[in-house]
Design a protein around this motif. Structure first.
Motif, mmCIF file in Angstrom:
data_model
loop_
_atom_site.group_PDB
_atom_site.id
_atom_site.type_symbol
_atom_site.label_atom_id
_atom_site.label_comp_id
_atom_site.label_asym_id
_atom_site.label_seq_id
_atom_site.Cartn_x
_atom_site.Cartn_y
_atom_site.Cartn_z
ATOM 1 N N ASP A 1 10.568 -44.487 1.752
ATOM 2 C CA ASP A 1 10.147 -45.669 2.484
ATOM 3 C C ASP A 1 8.650 -45.915 2.291
ATOM 4 O O ASP A 1 7.868 -44.977 2.078
ATOM 5 C CB ASP A 1 10.438 -45.522 3.983
ATOM 6 N N ILE B 1 9.231 -51.139 4.532
ATOM 7 C CA ILE B 1 10.488 -51.288 3.804
ATOM 8 C C ILE B 1 11.255 -49.975 3.889
ATOM 9 O O ILE B 1 10.776 -48.928 3.426
ATOM 10 C CB ILE B 1 10.244 -51.661 2.328
ATOM 11 N N VAL C 1 13.991 -48.071 2.402
ATOM 12 C CA VAL C 1 14.644 -48.149 1.095
ATOM 13 C C VAL C 1 16.157 -48.119 1.208
ATOM 14 O O VAL C 1 16.861 -48.905 0.557
ATOM 15 C CB VAL C 1 14.143 -47.013 0.184
ATOM 16 N N THR D 1 18.377 -51.199 -0.297
ATOM 17 C CA THR D 1 19.116 -50.964 -1.547
ATOM 18 C C THR D 1 20.608 -50.785 -1.344
ATOM 19 O O THR D 1 21.337 -50.573 -2.315
ATOM 20 C CB THR D 1 18.551 -49.725 -2.258
ATOM 21 N N PHE E 1 14.036 -51.920 -8.325
ATOM 22 C CA PHE E 1 13.429 -52.120 -7.010
ATOM 23 C C PHE E 1 12.434 -51.003 -6.690
ATOM 24 O O PHE E 1 11.344 -51.260 -6.162
ATOM 25 C CB PHE E 1 14.516 -52.175 -5.940
ATOM 26 N N MET E 2 12.783 -49.763 -7.011
ATOM 27 C CA MET E 2 11.915 -48.634 -6.685
ATOM 28 C C MET E 2 10.585 -48.709 -7.422
ATOM 29 O O MET E 2 9.563 -48.231 -6.914
ATOM 30 C CB MET E 2 12.628 -47.322 -7.027
ATOM 31 N N ARG F 1 8.502 -51.460 -5.237
ATOM 32 C CA ARG F 1 8.658 -51.556 -3.776
ATOM 33 C C ARG F 1 7.310 -51.593 -3.056
ATOM 34 O O ARG F 1 7.142 -52.287 -2.054
ATOM 35 C CB ARG F 1 9.523 -50.421 -3.245
ATOM 36 N N CYS G 1 6.060 -54.661 -0.747
ATOM 37 C CA CYS G 1 5.692 -54.409 0.653
ATOM 38 C C CYS G 1 4.322 -55.017 0.960
ATOM 39 O O CYS G 1 4.125 -55.645 2.002
ATOM 40 C CB CYS G 1 5.696 -52.904 0.917
#
Length: 530
Positions: free
Chosen positions: A132, A157, A159, A163, A174-175, A178, A182
């Motif tokens: 996160d 966020i 995770v 996801t 996305f990772m 992220r 954010c």
């Protein structure tokens, strides 16, 4: 306001009519502008072409449809919102500056640390699968009063929540970004709060340019012109007098929407003025202090909500001032009870209350008007640090003879167009809170210190029926049970349904056991005054 300023105000109003422009200003604007300053307007056009990346489609258009209970839901147009690119254009035009942007510890990690600390284990971050992220952004927003407001916004966020349902490829992509995502969302949240930008607009609204206002020295003023020649605008004290430096810090909660919440849900921390040692200056010929003027009706808005914030004109007065503001209200009725030397109240607030007072035909008792910082912080008062009472734009009130219940007063107040309406009905209070903030906010309170929000309902009270759940629905059920004269436990069961259907028949309504706007208006007695 002198004739020249009046002429400028009329010119601005004519130059930016509400039918052609959207006007934005920084939040919590008190519209006092002295003769030594003047407003300058910046017009910003937002592209309605989605490919330009300044807006995006937030909600698709919906056709008219009928639900399983037979209710017809009207067709709604598509709604659009500003992207980071569009918000940045408005930020630059408004003179807003980014002070800092940094990652902070996510709440999940904070909880983990607290647990380890409580059981005596060392805190080792990075060894768990938690990914996160949380970001904090601080921006500085110039106000039309000459002060600055620091907006502090957070975005976190989680995770696993975001996801869920993604493919492995989507999750991996996305990772990677992220943290950047954010940070972008935190900045967007701060900017929307600072300029009171709506969460969504129709495409027709985006076709109208946005207009922002900021202050510059008024060189038409002889005193300002004289000081400008002396110091080349280098000394703020020469231009703006000996007024102390003032600023506020606004903390924006990590809510789903990222916009200003009702009264109790976010906080403003006033910063204490720092004592700065001033260098000795040679004695100068004293100049006449320019009187402050009230800047009113100079900024036409394209929508009702923001319009009400800017058109506010705060009146300052001293304790025990019995000057009439309206037919039935005098200034002292809105004064801070601690006897402060400087009081303030918004005439627009009082005018709306006067309209309600006339409709009711009953005297109104103001239980809390303006509050100074000291009085608002008193534990007995329990005021929020962002309370609109601090700015003179809020009042808590009831009828003097207590003959009208707070539900009816809340419905009447909402119909009158207040920016915020809070209904309080418990053993210690039966009042309604109203203020002229620039965004919609409604909430209920049946227990001191607990304020479930109903902001995103069209009506001030939610539609409830047997089996409904949630804090706002339970609070509404308590108020309904009080109206029906039955035990108020907040549980909408068969007994409440039966009592409601009986009351609906008595008032000529369809006895369906569902308490919606018509039932609330009839059962509370608000229909007598609307």
């Amino acid at each position: 306001m002198n004739e020249q300023n009046n002429h400028a105000a009329l010119t601005i109003a004519q130059q930016y009519p509400p039918a052609q422009y959207n006007l934005l200003v920084p939040m919590q604007t008190v519209t006092e502008i002295a003769d030594i300053q003047k407003p300058v307007m910046n017009s910003v056009s937002i592209s309605t072409n989605l490919n330009d990346g300044e807006i995006y489609e937030m909600e698709k258009a919906k056709d008219e449809w009928r639900d399983s209970k037979g209710y017809v839901h009207k067709a709604t147009p598509a709604k659009y919102a500003l992207t980071k690119k569009g918000l940045t254009k408005l930020m630059r035009a408004a003179g807003i500056k980014i002070l800092s942007s940094r990652p902070v510890v996510p709440s999940t990690c904070q909880k983990c640390a607290e647990v380890n600390r409580s059981i005596g284990k060392p805190i080792r971050c990075g060894g768990c699968p938690n990914k996160d992220v949380k970001h904090e952004v601080r921006i500085s927003v110039p106000q039309l009063t000459g002060e600055n407001v620091t907006i502090v916004a957070h975005k976190e966020i989680a995770v696993e929540d975001v996801t869920a349902g993604m493919t492995e490829k989507q999750r991996a992509e996305f990772m990677k970004f992220r943290s950047e995502m954010c940070e972008s969302k935190a900045l967007n949240r701060a900017l929307r709060t600072a300029m009171q930008i709506k969460s969504s607009y129709l495409i027709e609204e985006f076709k109208k340019p946005f207009v922002v206002a900021y202050l510059v020295p008024n060189l038409d003023n002889p005193a300002v012109r004289e000081e400008a020649v002396k110091s080349m605008f280098g000394a703020a004290n020469d231009l703006y007098g000996s007024r102390p430096k003032t600023s506020h810090t606004v903390y924006v909660d990590d809510d789903d929407e990222g916009y200003a919440q009702p009264e109790p849900d976010f906080e403003v921390v006033p910063e204490q003025p720092q004592q700065e040692q001033q260098p000795e200056r040679p004695a100068q010929r004293p100049r006449q202090q320019q009187p402050a003027r009230w800047y009113t009706q100079n900024f036409p808005y394209s929508n009702r909500l923001i319009k009400e914030t800017v058109r506010m004109s705060v009146i300052t007065f001293k304790p025990n001032d019995h000057t009439k503001i309206t037919t039935d209200f005098e200034r002292y009725e809105f004064a801070c009870p601690c006897g402060c030397t400087a009081q303030m109240i918004d005439p627009e607030l009082v005018q709306k209350m006067q309209t309600i007072r006339t409709k009711l035909g009953k005297a109104i008792k103001v239980t809390s008007g303006y509050r100074c910082v000291k009085h608002n912080a008193d534990p007995k008062v329990g005021g929020s640090r962002t309370s609109r009472h601090l700015y003179g734009i809020a009042a808590d009130w009831r009828t003097k003879d207590r003959s009208v219940n707070p539900v009816a007063l809340g419905i009447i107040a909402a119909a009158q167009g207040f920016g915020a309406v809070g209904i309080y009905w418990h053993d210690k209070a039966a009042i309604v809170h109203t203020d002229t903030r620039g965004c919609k906010a409604t909430w209920l309170c049946v227990q001191p210190g607990v304020y479930p929000s109903t902001t995103y309902n069209k009506f001030v009270l939610p539609t409830i029926e047997q089996g409904c759940e949630g804090a706002a629905n339970r609070a509404a059920t308590v108020m309904l049970q009080r109206l029906l004269g039955i035990p108020h436990d907040g549980s909408f069961g068969p007994a409440t349904t039966k009592a409601l259907m009986t009351a609906q028949r008595k008032h000529g309504l369809v006895p369906d056991g569902i308490c919606g706007p018509k039932s609330w208006t009839a059962l509370s007695g608000a229909d007598k005054y609307l």
